[in-house]
Design an enzyme around this catalytic site. Structure first.
Site, PDB file in Angstrom:
ATOM      1  N   ASP A 160      -7.720  -5.564   0.371  1.00  0.00           N
ATOM      2  CA  ASP A 160      -8.225  -6.412  -0.953  1.00  0.00           C
ATOM      3  C   ASP A 160      -8.003  -8.086  -0.685  1.00  0.00           C
ATOM      4  O   ASP A 160      -8.515  -8.801  -1.343  1.00  0.00           O
ATOM      5  CB  ASP A 160      -7.952  -5.957  -2.217  1.00  0.00           C
ATOM      6  CG  ASP A 160      -8.567  -4.645  -2.609  1.00  0.00           C
ATOM      7  OD1 ASP A 160      -9.718  -4.621  -2.155  1.00  0.00           O
ATOM      8  OD2 ASP A 160      -7.717  -3.765  -2.920  1.00  0.00           O
ATOM      9  N   HIS A 201       0.810  -1.247  -0.086  1.00  0.00           N
ATOM     10  CA  HIS A 201       0.060   0.158  -0.121  1.00  0.00           C
ATOM     11  C   HIS A 201       0.930   1.193  -0.009  1.00  0.00           C
ATOM     12  O   HIS A 201       2.172   1.265   0.629  1.00  0.00           O
ATOM     13  CB  HIS A 201      -1.085   0.049   1.180  1.00  0.00           C
ATOM     14  CG  HIS A 201      -2.133   0.977   0.947  1.00  0.00           C
ATOM     15  ND1 HIS A 201      -2.096   2.194   1.275  1.00  0.00           N
ATOM     16  CD2 HIS A 201      -3.380   0.719   0.604  1.00  0.00           C
ATOM     17  CE1 HIS A 201      -2.984   2.704   0.955  1.00  0.00           C
ATOM     18  NE2 HIS A 201      -4.132   1.890   0.575  1.00  0.00           N
TER      19      HIS A 201
HETATM   20  N1  CMC Z   1       4.030  -7.947  -4.863  1.00  0.00           N
HETATM   21  C1  CMC Z   1       5.556  -7.880  -4.880  1.00  0.00           C
HETATM   22  N2  CMC Z   1       6.297  -6.497  -4.955  1.00  0.00           N
HETATM   23  C2  CMC Z   1       5.669  -5.661  -4.717  1.00  0.00           C
HETATM   24  C3  CMC Z   1       4.171  -5.542  -4.418  1.00  0.00           C
HETATM   25  C4  CMC Z   1       3.188  -6.696  -4.482  1.00  0.00           C
HETATM   26  N3  CMC Z   1       2.150  -6.669  -4.388  1.00  0.00           N
HETATM   27  N4  CMC Z   1       3.846  -4.068  -4.083  1.00  0.00           N
HETATM   28  C5  CMC Z   1       4.899  -3.335  -3.930  1.00  0.00           C
HETATM   29  N5  CMC Z   1       5.964  -4.207  -4.475  1.00  0.00           N
HETATM   30  C6  CMC Z   1       7.482  -3.902  -4.561  1.00  0.00           C
HETATM   31  C7  CMC Z   1       7.906  -3.171  -5.823  1.00  0.00           C
HETATM   32  O1  CMC Z   1       8.022  -4.198  -6.642  1.00  0.00           O
HETATM   33  C8  CMC Z   1       8.851  -2.384  -5.370  1.00  0.00           C
HETATM   34  O2  CMC Z   1      10.013  -2.943  -5.037  1.00  0.00           O
HETATM   35  P1  CMC Z   1      11.569  -2.306  -5.743  1.00  0.00           P
HETATM   36  O3  CMC Z   1      11.654  -1.335  -4.509  1.00  0.00           O
HETATM   37  O4  CMC Z   1      12.447  -3.569  -5.360  1.00  0.00           O
HETATM   38  O5  CMC Z   1      11.330  -1.815  -6.959  1.00  0.00           O
HETATM   39  C9  CMC Z   1       8.360  -1.841  -3.954  1.00  0.00           C
HETATM   40  O6  CMC Z   1       7.705  -3.017  -3.508  1.00  0.00           O
HETATM   41  C10 CMC Z   1       7.577  -0.697  -3.830  1.00  0.00           C
HETATM   42  O7  CMC Z   1       6.422  -0.745  -4.663  1.00  0.00           O
HETATM   43  P2  CMC Z   1       5.619   0.529  -5.300  1.00  0.00           P
HETATM   44  O8  CMC Z   1       5.108   0.072  -6.522  1.00  0.00           O
HETATM   45  O9  CMC Z   1       6.830   1.621  -5.723  1.00  0.00           O
HETATM   46  O10 CMC Z   1       4.797   0.959  -4.513  1.00  0.00           O
HETATM   47  P3  CMC Z   1       3.532   2.044  -4.562  1.00  0.00           P
HETATM   48  O11 CMC Z   1       3.361   2.798  -3.382  1.00  0.00           O
HETATM   49  O12 CMC Z   1       3.599   2.913  -5.808  1.00  0.00           O
HETATM   50  O13 CMC Z   1       2.243   1.077  -5.060  1.00  0.00           O
HETATM   51  C11 CMC Z   1       0.585  -0.537  -4.797  1.00  0.00           C
HETATM   52  C12 CMC Z   1       1.333   0.574  -4.040  1.00  0.00           C
HETATM   53  C13 CMC Z   1      -0.552  -1.031  -3.916  1.00  0.00           C
HETATM   54  C14 CMC Z   1       0.064  -0.255  -6.145  1.00  0.00           C
HETATM   55  C15 CMC Z   1       1.594  -1.778  -4.929  1.00  0.00           C
HETATM   56  O14 CMC Z   1       1.835  -2.126  -3.727  1.00  0.00           O
HETATM   57  C16 CMC Z   1       0.631  -2.941  -5.593  1.00  0.00           C
HETATM   58  O15 CMC Z   1       0.665  -2.959  -6.850  1.00  0.00           O
HETATM   59  N6  CMC Z   1      -0.061  -3.896  -4.823  1.00  0.00           N
HETATM   60  C17 CMC Z   1      -0.676  -4.936  -5.524  1.00  0.00           C
HETATM   61  C18 CMC Z   1      -1.968  -4.346  -5.813  1.00  0.00           C
HETATM   62  C19 CMC Z   1      -3.073  -4.159  -4.517  1.00  0.00           C
HETATM   63  O16 CMC Z   1      -3.025  -5.115  -3.724  1.00  0.00           O
HETATM   64  N7  CMC Z   1      -3.537  -2.966  -4.789  1.00  0.00           N
HETATM   65  C20 CMC Z   1      -4.578  -2.679  -3.857  1.00  0.00           C
HETATM   66  C21 CMC Z   1      -4.341  -1.523  -2.737  1.00  0.00           C
HETATM   67  S1  CMC Z   1      -5.314  -1.384  -1.450  1.00  0.00           S
HETATM   68  C22 CMC Z   1      -6.772  -1.010  -1.799  1.00  0.00           C
HETATM   69  C23 CMC Z   1      -6.861   0.626  -2.293  1.00  0.00           C
HETATM   70  O17 CMC Z   1      -7.051   1.204  -1.389  1.00  0.00           O
HETATM   71  O18 CMC Z   1      -6.970   0.649  -3.464  1.00  0.00           O
END
Ligand code: CMC
Length: 427
Positions: A373, A316
């Site tokens: 989720d 998140h």
């Molecule tokens: N599985 C594996 N690795 C992950 C995941 C995941 N679900 N989420 C983030 N990472 C890794 C990502 O690859 C990155 O690694 P590195 O630093 O080595 O490059 C690091 O963690 C930071 O990730 P980010 O994408 O920069 O983080 P963000 O804050 O931009 O994204 C997120 C947040 C929710 C979009 C992302 O965690 C994600 O895609 N999660 C899966 C989808 C999900 O469950 N979404 C629902 C969110 S809660 C409901 C809502 O409020 O919408």
């Protein structure tokens, strides 16, 4: 140098810029950069808004480090355990929890407004069979704006409340119609004898003209425990401050467009799997993993920087300790395990993923925890709700948040059209 200001020095010229620090009632203070471009002829750069406060708000507060979420100052745990979704809606919209009489009147009004204009019913017929309910929902909410085209003339508190109450009442009907259209079966009209959540479940499940249910789990009526579980899910989704879809709603609001068009845009933004679409993707992913023995392989894929596979329902932007909504749903899952027959293969796979990820350095070091989720899908599956309806259920819960944020935007005298700038790197 004034107190409560922040200085920036341009090291090329030695020029000093000073900006006011705006203190929040809770959470981080904010640097007021509104004159920065005029002062320096430079923009600030923050793709994804990781450090940018885009508005002032009094609705929802999140402390991501502590795993804290409050609506109008009240902790989410208190609302989820002791209040209904409709009470929560009233709280978000007005800032106060309703007393008994106010709640009765509000509930009655919401029941009576749930019907759709007959003309709108015909819209559903143009979509192909198997149309995803999110697409139909978004189109139908845009279409709703044509039936209530009074937003330009209703720019006062009463007009805003009218807009809000109408959309909150009608969104479950639209979602249920979208679902039934996707199955090619007749619509069930709202029943004013039923409360908000039971009415929605009935519109999803009932046979036309009867009390038998289409996909009930060996019982003919909706169980109290099912209503409670879904009502809690609605409450946990009701608002989440400036998330992606709410930012879209505020952005559309800033152009002066109709509020239902803004909400329709929010629905589209929510659909993506990085946001609300994650709940559908979690179950699809658990089904793809197929058995507990395969979990380790997929965990390795999630950790592989050369593989774009991500564990759905993990991570998140704001919560870096735990998602308090996920904690409540995990407890609810444990509580409802027997009553809702939650002990199945999908549940075992989910538990294995949770167990491995919570002890793996990749996830710990990146502060990736299960989010809301990760748990909704299992509960919604037990409620006999198909996965294409998971994100529409998020929409039903979130509509109150979107419309409340829209109202707040309209009432803010310093609101401006959303118009970010760019770092141009082209020819
Ligand atoms: N599985 C594996 N690795 C992950 C995941 C995941 N679900 N989420 C983030 N990472 C890794 C990502 O690859 C990155 O690694 P590195 O630093 O080595 O490059 C690091 O963690 C930071 O990730 P980010 O994408 O920069 O983080 P963000 O804050 O931009 O994204 C997120 C947040 C929710 C979009 C992302 O965690 C994600 O895609 N999660 C899966 C989808 C999900 O469950 N979404 C629902 C969110 S809660 C409901 C809502 O409020 O919408």
């Amino acid at each position: 140098m004034k107190k409560n200001t922040f200085s920036l020095i341009d090291n090329r010229t030695g020029k000093n810029y000073e900006y006011p620090i705006l203190d929040a009632t809770r959470g981080p203070s904010v640097l007021d950069m509104r004159t920065f471009f005029k002062d320096s002829d430079m923009f600030t750069y923050d793709p994804g808004f990781t450090s940018t406060a885009s508005c002032t708000s009094e609705i929802t507060f999140i402390d991501g480090a502590k795993g804290e979420l409050r609506y109008r100052g009240i902790p989410i745990e208190e609302l989820a355990l002791n209040h209904s979704y409709l009470e929560t809606c009233y709280l978000l919209m007005t800032g106060e929890l309703p007393d008994k009489d106010t709640l009765r009147d509000f509930d009655l009004e919401i029941r009576h407004r749930a019907f759709l204009h007959e003309g709108l019913r015909h819209l559903f017929a143009v979509f192909p069979d198997n149309a995803h309910p999110m697409a139909t929902l978004s189109a139908a909410v845009t279409a709703l704006s044509t039936f209530f085209d009074d937003h330009e003339t209703c720019q006062d508190e009463a007009g805003y409340q009218e807009m809000a109450r109408r959309i909150i009442s009608k969104i479950p009907t639209i979602a249920a119609f979208a679902y039934r259209h996707s199955l090619g079966i007749p619509f069930i009209q709202p029943d004013i004898d039923l409360g908000f959540t039971e009415n929605f479940l009935t519109m999803m499940r009932a046979y036309p003209g009867g009390k038998m249910h289409l996909c009930a789990n060996g019982h003919e009526t909706i169980k109290e425990v099912e209503i409670r579980a879904l009502d809690t899910i609605f409450t946990l989704h009701a608002d989440h401050e400036q998330n992606a879809s709410t930012t879209v709603v505020r952005g559309v609001a800033s152009t002066g467009a109709h509020p239902y068009v803004a909400i329709s845009s929010g629905i589209s933004a929510l659909w993506g799997r990085a946001h609300g679409g994650a709940n559908e993707s979690v179950i699809a992913q658990l089904e793809m993993i197929g058995s507990v023995e395969n979990v380790e392989t997929f965990i390795q894929r999630a950790k592989d920087p050369n593989d774009d596979f991500r564990l759905m329902g993990f991570g998140h932007r704001v919560y870096k300790n735990f998602d308090p909504r996920a904690k409540i749903l995990k407890n609810l899952q444990d509580e409802l395990r027997e009553e809702l027959h939650l002990d199945n293969e999908l549940m075992s796979i989910a538990r294995k993923i949770e167990e491995i990820a919570l002890s793996d350095d990749y996830f710990i070091s990146r502060k990736l925890y299960p989010n809301i989720d990760f748990y909704t899908g299992i509960i919604l599956t037990a409620l006999q709700i198909p996965k294409t309806m998971f994100t529409p259920i998020f929409v039903i819960g979130r509509t109150v948040g979107w419309i409340t944020q829209w109202i707040e935007f309209k009432k803010e005298s310093s609101s401006k059209i959303a118009r970010p700038r760019q770092l141009y790197k082209g020819n």
